[in-house]
Design a protein around this motif. Sequence first.
Motif, mmCIF file in Angstrom:
data_model
loop_
_atom_site.group_PDB
_atom_site.id
_atom_site.type_symbol
_atom_site.label_atom_id
_atom_site.label_comp_id
_atom_site.label_asym_id
_atom_site.label_seq_id
_atom_site.Cartn_x
_atom_site.Cartn_y
_atom_site.Cartn_z
ATOM 1 N N ARG A 53 -0.420 -10.277 5.884
ATOM 2 C CA ARG A 53 0.477 -9.572 6.020
ATOM 3 C C ARG A 53 1.597 -9.786 7.590
ATOM 4 N NH1 ARG A 53 -0.691 -3.535 6.598
ATOM 5 N NH2 ARG A 53 -1.459 -4.406 8.556
ATOM 6 N N PHE A 138 -4.856 -3.451 -2.632
ATOM 7 C CA PHE A 138 -3.551 -3.901 -1.743
ATOM 8 C C PHE A 138 -2.006 -4.472 -2.898
ATOM 9 C CE2 PHE A 138 -1.160 -8.306 -0.651
ATOM 10 C CZ PHE A 138 -1.399 -8.021 0.432
ATOM 11 N N THR A 141 1.663 -2.150 -3.472
ATOM 12 C CA THR A 141 2.595 -2.005 -2.402
ATOM 13 C C THR A 141 2.627 -3.564 -1.641
ATOM 14 O OG1 THR A 141 1.151 -1.893 -0.812
ATOM 15 C CG2 THR A 141 1.891 -0.035 -2.285
ATOM 16 N N TYR A 143 1.612 -4.811 0.654
ATOM 17 C CA TYR A 143 1.573 -4.695 2.375
ATOM 18 C C TYR A 143 0.767 -3.723 2.851
ATOM 19 C CZ TYR A 143 4.697 -0.213 2.422
ATOM 20 O OH TYR A 143 5.390 0.241 2.313
ATOM 21 N N LYS A 144 0.577 -2.406 2.145
ATOM 22 C CA LYS A 144 -0.556 -0.901 2.086
ATOM 23 C C LYS A 144 -2.021 -1.823 2.349
ATOM 24 C CE LYS A 144 2.282 2.905 2.020
ATOM 25 N NZ LYS A 144 2.628 4.228 1.253
ATOM 26 N N MET A 145 -3.143 -2.172 2.822
ATOM 27 C CA MET A 145 -4.309 -2.299 2.718
ATOM 28 C C MET A 145 -4.988 -1.613 3.613
ATOM 29 S SD MET A 145 -4.692 -5.886 5.547
ATOM 30 C CE MET A 145 -3.083 -7.053 4.136
ATOM 31 N N GLY A 146 -4.923 -0.119 4.483
ATOM 32 C CA GLY A 146 -5.780 0.158 5.221
ATOM 33 C C GLY A 146 -6.136 1.450 4.481
ATOM 34 N N PHE A 147 -5.573 1.823 3.883
ATOM 35 C CA PHE A 147 -6.562 2.935 2.672
ATOM 36 C C PHE A 147 -7.007 2.421 1.956
ATOM 37 C CE2 PHE A 147 -5.621 5.824 -1.071
ATOM 38 C CZ PHE A 147 -6.662 6.785 -0.679
ATOM 39 N N THR A 215 7.214 -4.551 -7.393
ATOM 40 C CA THR A 215 6.930 -3.959 -6.995
ATOM 41 C C THR A 215 7.825 -5.230 -6.316
ATOM 42 O OG1 THR A 215 3.771 -3.989 -6.010
ATOM 43 C CG2 THR A 215 5.842 -4.712 -4.801
#
Lengths: 217, 239
Positions: A53, A138, A141, A143-147, A215
């Motif tokens: 990313r 992942f 989006t 790009y969002k990988m924390g959640f 996306t």
Amino acid sequence: MKELLRKEMKLPTLIITYLFIGFSFMTMIPGYPILCGVFFVTLGLYHSYANAREAGDIIYSVLLPIAKRHVVKAKYLFVLFIEALSFILMLVLTLLRMTVFSNSSIYLQNALMTANFFYLSVVLIIFSLFNLVFVGGFFKTAYKMGFPFVVYCIVAFVVIGLAEALHHVPGLESLNTIGFENLGLQTALLVVGVLIFVILTTASYKKACVNFENTDL
Amino acid sequence: MNIVELTDVCKTYPSFRLEKVSFGLEKGKITGFIGRNGAGKTTTIKSMLNLIHTDCGQVSYFGLPLTENEEEIKQRIGYSTGTISWYPRKKIKEIVEVTRSFYPSWDESSYRKYLELFSLDENKKPIELSEGMKVKFNLLLSLSHSSEVLILDEPTSGLDPFSRDELLQLFLFLKERGVTIMFSTHITTDLERCADSIVYISKGRIRANCSKEDFINNYGKNGENLEQIFLRMEREANV
């Protein structure tokens, strides 16, 4: 596809991802929750996703002369590659514990989960949860990988805890058999693990392709 | 003849809307795509590269719709931006080695030629390059697979005047070799230097789309230069 897999290996992947395959050797540690090794393998994969990313890997890949869905395919293939290498290593080590070390006192006195086909089945289930929850999450989006990773961590450790606890439940002692005892049940459990892995990974991949196509990058 | 055609492209975000954007790029010409920050330049460029999902309209290259011919079209076009550098901590030669494997049309002699022309060191990493050199590196990748169309998102943004001049000279050099170039900018002097055509976007709408001479003749008042024309048009659009 060969080129895309090569790209995955050479550009966004960190060396730590390959090194963390070594956590498969935790299969041999007596008196330790050996399923944690599976989590560490997936943690290595997470690091490469984070690096990808930051390095603009998704945009670079989409701009290549390939269809968008091939970007998803390459990411899944690379994850499967690392999981396959780890699983093969765990399989070999499990077979060692089931044969050469089956009478070893250090393993006989082990109060925690032993390495057998049930263990391998849970390994596959945890890998399939990583593919479903983290990789699939992942690509919602790109790009969002924390959640997705936090959710995966919770789910993975719940599964590890359950797998460690199950054989202490009266009547389920055979889940923790050493060597080739209860081979029929053990083999059936491994087959179930394989099926869960195939079903969850396939479902995750298909959903990820659809999500990624829609996306905006 | 238009080699790239956008027809009624729309995209709606919660706070911004691209409204029926239509224009074409003429083969072998340089088109300047101008607009203030947030006017819709990058959104339009992203729609031209299939990076975003448009709500309506169509983008076509070489007479082929992008959505159905994405792989073939991407073999023949190149993209560069002044704001992104891929794999900042990998050596240029490692990135090039992987990139070339995707392009059957990769020309190693062109690659070597442009590498020398741009004074790029293969052993350097993108993070070690100046902003101008990063743009050149992206251009190097595009030119080495013989891109017929170059789409450049603010390539001169953040460059010092000398580097900007060098880059604009390069555009003219590539134009002579038949390459079609579209570059977005908010710097009017870039257009004066090398653009053949101007596409002006404001608040998600195309306000002008014509040759540079026609633009000055049709929209200029009392001998205004390009900058004065844009400033006035932008003020009028905001009234």
